[in-house]
Design a protein around this motif. Sequence first.
Motif, PDB file in Angstrom:
ATOM      1  N   ARG A 154       2.732  -1.711   4.595  1.00 35.09           N
ATOM      2  CA  ARG A 154       3.648  -1.999   3.355  1.00 35.09           C
ATOM      3  C   ARG A 154       4.311  -0.539   3.279  1.00 35.09           C
ATOM      4  O   ARG A 154       5.537  -0.238   2.793  1.00 35.09           O
ATOM      5  CB  ARG A 154       3.358  -2.674   2.541  1.00 35.09           C
TER       6      ARG A 154
ATOM      7  N   GLN B 120       6.568   0.841   5.780  1.00 40.40           N
ATOM      8  CA  GLN B 120       7.441  -0.192   6.425  1.00 40.40           C
ATOM      9  C   GLN B 120       8.853   0.394   6.406  1.00 40.40           C
ATOM     10  O   GLN B 120       9.710   0.192   7.453  1.00 40.40           O
ATOM     11  CB  GLN B 120       7.185  -1.570   5.727  1.00 40.40           C
TER      12      GLN B 120
ATOM     13  N   CYS C 197      -3.115  -3.107   5.657  1.00 38.46           N
ATOM     14  CA  CYS C 197      -1.668  -4.162   5.284  1.00 38.46           C
ATOM     15  C   CYS C 197      -1.106  -2.842   4.317  1.00 38.46           C
ATOM     16  O   CYS C 197      -0.015  -3.048   4.222  1.00 38.46           O
ATOM     17  CB  CYS C 197      -2.404  -5.162   4.485  1.00 38.46           C
TER      18      CYS C 197
END
Length: 541
Positions: free
Chosen positions: A452, A455, A448
């Motif tokens: 991010r 991203q 995760c």
Amino acid sequence: MGSQEVLGQAARLASSGLLMQVLFRLITFVLNAFILRFLSKEIVGIVNVRLTLLYSTTIFLAREAFRRACLSGGTQRDWSQTLNLLWLTVPLGVFWSFLLGWVWLQLLEVPDPDVIPHYGAGVVLFGLSAVVELLGEPLWVLAQSHMFIKLKVIAESLSVILKSVLTAFLVLYWPHCGLYIFSVAQLFYTTVLVLCYVIYFTKLLGSPEYSKRQTLPISRMTDLLPTITGSAAFVNRKEAKLTWSFFKQSFLKQILTEGERYVMTFLNVLNFGDQGVYDIVNNLGSLVARLIFQPIEESFYIFFAKVLEREKGATHQKQEDVAVAAMVLESLLKLALLAGLTITVFGFAYSQLALDIYGGAMLSSGSGPLLLRSYCLYVLLLAINGVTECFTFAAMSKEEVDRYNFTMLALSSSFLVVSYLLTRWFGSVGFILANCFNMGIRITQSLCFIHRYYQESPHRPLAGLYPSPLLLGAFALSGGITGVSEVFFCCEHGWPARLAHVTVGAVCLGVTLGIAFFTETKLIHFLRTQFGVSRPTNKAV
């Protein structure tokens, strides 16, 4: 220093001396197999679980946070402040050694002295060995930060093999000495390890060649000692704050790393004999992880920490560095995935044979084969987690590290509960299942963060977790063929049948690796350019 040069140095650090390390590990493997034939399961359980846990907990809590914080900065810094900070590991190690030693002697179950003699002396000497190792911490960080490629490999390998030789000699000629054998060998190991660094730096600083180059921030050995100056703070405040953040995290990470040993030690869910079998299988299963994955994780953590700036996102940094980091991360993820799949698929059919060769009937009968098969799956998760966390911890800001600590706290609590419950239901296999649960959650957290982080950039390093369908099919077919081969050829049919089983596995492995070579061209290019013979090797030890 450019990102490509740092990448080259990190690759050399990971691959340097690999053949030498493999040789040392094989020699140690043979010596340990010899030692096991002279020991009881109870002795193995006390040494490898109870006493080793005391040593590893002391070491981890005293130095892990300092290492991560002090390796994050560049070589251009006030090294006197960094060295002062690193010397704090010694009194911290003395504190943890006394505190944990008291717990081990007063609060935990003391083994029967008729079965396992000299337990108290073992606790004292294992705690002392941890403090001795911490004396070399400033030298270790200095060597790692300046990419001294072969020093770490030679020092650790030489220390391990000399420790194994000494243990084998003492077990053979003085088996009645009990835990004294392993305690003296452990103290000998840490002493040799520290002396290797001291001797190397003493010779380096005293050589005429070095006096001309002056590539280190010190000119003599006394510069390594703590210094107090009136014009500057004793330690770098930024490094000290980052150390405190990592310390809170390291305490929780230690519970996750050694969780099963804490449950075994403090909750007595397994007797000392079962603990011994579990630990032997655990060490055998993690051999490849220690040999391959750990050097990669340590080396490329340094690479990511040097190339990326902690307080900035991917879009606010030098894009060349961000692109190189993404390429490296994608390749390392693919390498970890394929290595882990290979171990999982082929380890399942060859676990019983490996245990029979390594430790005889003590390991190959009972729960040993099931434990090792389960551990093969855990190695896959361990490999992926090592790569994802080495990037995550190198790229996180201090605030993100602090937030991550709360997640680790919840994970630590749940892991201990899950370990206890699964062990009650499934025996020692429950520890491995709990570790798989633990690694799955940690991988998810890191994925995760990586998602991010990249991203808003054009880079997608998580593509490294998607192998080609053809290669996945080859793994599945190899797993089926070797599974059938085990039923017909192993392990009660004698050595000719066992050799046939090994031959089947070798053919399947060769075909699978061949398919990987032709389908994973991006990974092969990375390995050739960074680890291959064409790579420049202008950096000396």
